[in-house]
Motif scaffolding. Sequence first.
Motif, PDB file in Angstrom:
ATOM      1  N   HIS A 102     -11.183 -47.858  32.211  1.00  0.00           N
ATOM      2  CA  HIS A 102     -12.564 -47.611  32.637  1.00  0.00           C
ATOM      3  C   HIS A 102     -12.637 -47.180  34.101  1.00  0.00           C
ATOM      4  CE1 HIS A 102     -14.078 -50.444  29.234  1.00  0.00           C
ATOM      5  NE2 HIS A 102     -13.807 -49.227  28.797  1.00  0.00           N
ATOM      6  N   LEU A 103     -11.599 -47.493  34.888  1.00  0.00           N
ATOM      7  CA  LEU A 103     -11.552 -47.069  36.282  1.00  0.00           C
ATOM      8  C   LEU A 103     -10.884 -45.704  36.445  1.00  0.00           C
ATOM      9  CD1 LEU A 103     -10.591 -50.404  38.081  1.00  0.00           C
ATOM     10  CD2 LEU A 103     -12.830 -49.314  38.009  1.00  0.00           C
ATOM     11  N   GLY A 104     -10.504 -45.082  35.342  1.00  0.00           N
ATOM     12  CA  GLY A 104      -9.906 -43.753  35.405  1.00  0.00           C
ATOM     13  C   GLY A 104      -8.393 -43.752  35.361  1.00  0.00           C
ATOM     14  N   TYR A 105      -7.763 -44.906  35.208  1.00  0.00           N
ATOM     15  CA  TYR A 105      -6.293 -44.991  35.151  1.00  0.00           C
ATOM     16  C   TYR A 105      -5.890 -45.060  33.680  1.00  0.00           C
ATOM     17  CZ  TYR A 105      -6.277 -45.598  40.174  1.00  0.00           C
ATOM     18  OH  TYR A 105      -6.434 -45.394  41.522  1.00  0.00           O
ATOM     19  N   TYR A 106      -5.823 -43.886  33.054  1.00  0.00           N
ATOM     20  CA  TYR A 106      -5.593 -43.810  31.610  1.00  0.00           C
ATOM     21  C   TYR A 106      -4.157 -44.141  31.224  1.00  0.00           C
ATOM     22  CZ  TYR A 106     -10.148 -41.492  31.243  1.00  0.00           C
ATOM     23  OH  TYR A 106     -11.490 -41.203  31.289  1.00  0.00           O
ATOM     24  N   ASN A 107      -3.233 -44.052  32.169  1.00  0.00           N
ATOM     25  CA  ASN A 107      -1.821 -44.288  31.863  1.00  0.00           C
ATOM     26  C   ASN A 107      -1.314 -45.604  32.440  1.00  0.00           C
ATOM     27  OD1 ASN A 107      -1.514 -41.729  30.549  1.00  0.00           O
ATOM     28  ND2 ASN A 107      -1.488 -40.755  32.562  1.00  0.00           N
ATOM     29  N   ALA A 108      -2.214 -46.502  32.741  1.00  0.00           N
ATOM     30  CA  ALA A 108      -1.812 -47.792  33.314  1.00  0.00           C
ATOM     31  C   ALA A 108      -1.052 -48.628  32.282  1.00  0.00           C
ATOM     32  CB  ALA A 108      -3.041 -48.552  33.800  1.00  0.00           C
ATOM     33  N   ASN A 109      -0.074 -49.394  32.763  1.00  0.00           N
ATOM     34  CA  ASN A 109       0.696 -50.302  31.918  1.00  0.00           C
ATOM     35  C   ASN A 109       0.568 -51.720  32.458  1.00  0.00           C
ATOM     36  OD1 ASN A 109       1.839 -48.417  30.043  1.00  0.00           O
ATOM     37  ND2 ASN A 109       3.163 -47.695  31.704  1.00  0.00           N
ATOM     38  N   VAL A 110       0.474 -52.670  31.551  1.00  0.00           N
ATOM     39  CA  VAL A 110       0.352 -54.085  31.927  1.00  0.00           C
ATOM     40  C   VAL A 110       1.440 -54.873  31.202  1.00  0.00           C
ATOM     41  CG1 VAL A 110      -1.123 -56.115  32.009  1.00  0.00           C
ATOM     42  CG2 VAL A 110      -2.144 -53.828  32.216  1.00  0.00           C
ATOM     43  N   ALA A 111       2.236 -55.582  31.960  1.00  0.00           N
ATOM     44  CA  ALA A 111       3.274 -56.438  31.392  1.00  0.00           C
ATOM     45  C   ALA A 111       3.104 -57.842  31.961  1.00  0.00           C
ATOM     46  CB  ALA A 111       4.659 -55.895  31.726  1.00  0.00           C
ATOM     47  N   TYR A 112       3.598 -58.832  31.214  1.00  0.00           N
ATOM     48  CA  TYR A 112       3.482 -60.208  31.701  1.00  0.00           C
ATOM     49  C   TYR A 112       4.773 -60.962  31.425  1.00  0.00           C
ATOM     50  CZ  TYR A 112       2.738 -61.661  26.850  1.00  0.00           C
ATOM     51  OH  TYR A 112       2.894 -61.903  25.513  1.00  0.00           O
ATOM     52  N   SER A 113       4.977 -61.983  32.230  1.00  0.00           N
ATOM     53  CA  SER A 113       6.127 -62.866  32.045  1.00  0.00           C
ATOM     54  C   SER A 113       5.681 -64.289  32.330  1.00  0.00           C
ATOM     55  CB  SER A 113       7.277 -62.477  32.980  1.00  0.00           C
ATOM     56  OG  SER A 113       6.869 -62.569  34.343  1.00  0.00           O
ATOM     57  N   SER A 114       6.348 -65.235  31.703  1.00  0.00           N
ATOM     58  CA  SER A 114       5.958 -66.644  31.874  1.00  0.00           C
ATOM     59  C   SER A 114       7.137 -67.453  32.395  1.00  0.00           C
ATOM     60  CB  SER A 114       5.466 -67.229  30.550  1.00  0.00           C
ATOM     61  OG  SER A 114       6.476 -67.174  29.563  1.00  0.00           O
ATOM     62  N   ASP A 115       6.810 -68.469  33.158  1.00  0.00           N
ATOM     63  CA  ASP A 115       7.818 -69.356  33.730  1.00  0.00           C
ATOM     64  C   ASP A 115       7.389 -70.786  33.421  1.00  0.00           C
ATOM     65  OD1 ASP A 115       9.955 -70.361  35.117  1.00  0.00           O
ATOM     66  OD2 ASP A 115       8.953 -70.239  37.067  1.00  0.00           O
ATOM     67  N   THR A 116       8.279 -71.564  32.789  1.00  0.00           N
ATOM     68  CA  THR A 116       7.940 -72.918  32.367  1.00  0.00           C
ATOM     69  C   THR A 116       8.795 -73.932  33.106  1.00  0.00           C
ATOM     70  OG1 THR A 116       7.384 -72.101  30.164  1.00  0.00           O
ATOM     71  CG2 THR A 116       7.693 -74.477  30.402  1.00  0.00           C
ATOM     72  N   VAL A 117       8.151 -74.903  33.741  1.00  0.00           N
ATOM     73  CA  VAL A 117       8.826 -76.006  34.431  1.00  0.00           C
ATOM     74  C   VAL A 117       8.129 -77.295  34.025  1.00  0.00           C
ATOM     75  CG1 VAL A 117       9.446 -77.013  36.644  1.00  0.00           C
ATOM     76  CG2 VAL A 117       9.426 -74.521  36.373  1.00  0.00           C
ATOM     77  N   ASP A 118       8.877 -78.196  33.362  1.00  0.00           N
ATOM     78  CA  ASP A 118       8.304 -79.470  32.912  1.00  0.00           C
ATOM     79  C   ASP A 118       7.042 -79.248  32.082  1.00  0.00           C
ATOM     80  OD1 ASP A 118      10.318 -80.830  34.228  1.00  0.00           O
ATOM     81  OD2 ASP A 118       9.122 -81.038  36.084  1.00  0.00           O
TER      82      ASP A 118
END
Length: 591
Positions: A102-118
């Motif tokens: 919607h902001l005009g960035y049609y080729n944007a990519n989103v990735a995520y990662s998780s870190d678990t401690v206790d």
Amino acid sequence: MIFSRFKYIVFLFLSVSSCTIISKAPKNRPYLVKNNIEVRGGQFSKNEREAVTARLYNQLDDSSRVIVKDAFFILHTIKKPIAYDTGYSTVSAVNMRSSMYHLGYYNANVAYSSDTVDRKVSVKYIVEAGKPTLIDTVNYRLGKEELQQLAAGSRKESQLQKNNPVTKASVLSEVGRLVDTFRNNGYYKFTAAELRVRGDTTLAALTTITDDPFEQLRLLNEAQQRRDSPTIKLALVINRPEDTTKLNKYYINKIYVLSDHQPNDMLSDTINLRQETTPGFIHRYHEKLFRTSLLARNITLKSGDVYRQDEFYKTLNNLSKLGVWQTVNIRPIENLDEINKVDLLFELSPAKKFSFENSLELSYSATSNTNSALGGNLFGVSANFSLTNRNVAKEAIRMTHRLRAGIELNNNSRSNTQSLINSNELSYNNSILIPRLLLPAKTVRKLNFKTGETFVNTGFSYNNRLNLFSLQTVNLTFGYSGTDKKDRRFTLRPLNAEFNYLLNQSDSFNRILDQNPFLRYSYNTSFILGVAASYSSIYRNPHHPLSISKERSLRLNAEESGQTFGRLPILRKFKNLYKELGLSAGYGFRF
């Protein structure tokens, strides 16, 4: 030793400040405690990047949100944290990509990662914005000559400009702008449903067939450049409605104003309603509560004119801000007898002319300074009365009378020399607000304010401190305020006068002044004459999708106290007239 203790205290404070308390966490399951979003790339300033990041946090799925409650700035509590599920993080990532789209960035990519401690899970989202899709061209294909001319003639006001990012907000803004433009030029039935925006990102390399290998290489190179700097061609077209009258131009036929409208009033009622006819409208009423000239000054719509939406809302706002009508309604009625003409019916229901307010105030103060005449335990009672007339002279002039009377009792039983009554006061204030600028007509036309008003405030107060002094104060303020078409507000007070007369000073009070010289600035006979002006504005960038606003304010003030006016014959007898010349200015900036 002291320094070591100080370091220990600082260390302890920092340790506590980083403390996060988890309450009612899921048993035997990892749970979410933190989200972090990082935006990489993109054409953003520092403030814009912060705004984009805040926007992306709002795209987190409800089951991916972490609600943290702070207490005393150092304790952070997460109550009932949600059991972590990667599915919700995936949904959040998809939402973020849509937001970037919607902001005009049609080729944007989103990735995520998780870190678990206790069993505590922290999720980090990386948003690779890439380059925004820029507008190559904007064309209007409206199929009607006048609509085409109106759109093309106001092209500079559009948010869809060549080399700007194409965003959802800018597209919707352009549709709204065109609807307003058409409605301001007679097309009062035109709506956003009658417009469509089409985009074309076709690459020549994918549609052009050629036997020339060098030409094919050129087209492929052009395609690669377009991928690196994507562009789009836009066209706004008419979506043909079933009701073809929506594309017709309308004129105002007749204007009827019911200034004291009642629920059962009918235009056909000629027995109970009286009538006055003006060049611009027909005024009908049961009882003439408002002058016709008041209506004429605030109704900018005129019979015979092209229907204009901005004049419609301007008139509606003008009448509403006067404050003399409880409800203001303007009803368009399509005239079936004459083609492309519309009648306007003003239904104005009056508010109560007078309003009365009263209040009672109680105060108590205790001081240990019993050796001073100003000391003791004081109990105060004051009554406030206010009466407002909303419609003086049938011109919507607002006049408010305020009366205040109070008494202060000294209940200090340790001193038998002090009387029970410590002080009493009486004050009266009158404020008059005239809903127009009392200036020459030529000046008013040059200012061209959206709103303008004239105000006059007067006041008198008498304060008697028993066995100390009496103080009489008279003040008068006259000025103007208004807002221009750019929403910049101006206030000017060409006359701001105040006279303080100190009398009946006792010997004990004079001794107090001798012991505390700084009190002479507060207790003296003075005549102050000043001029003041202020200005404030809010600036928003209309061509930016984030629309970061900036607010500016400027205040100027000049006061004269006794230096010049103290030489007037009427003031010469006051030998202790306080003399001072003051200038002040202030500038504010916020965004």
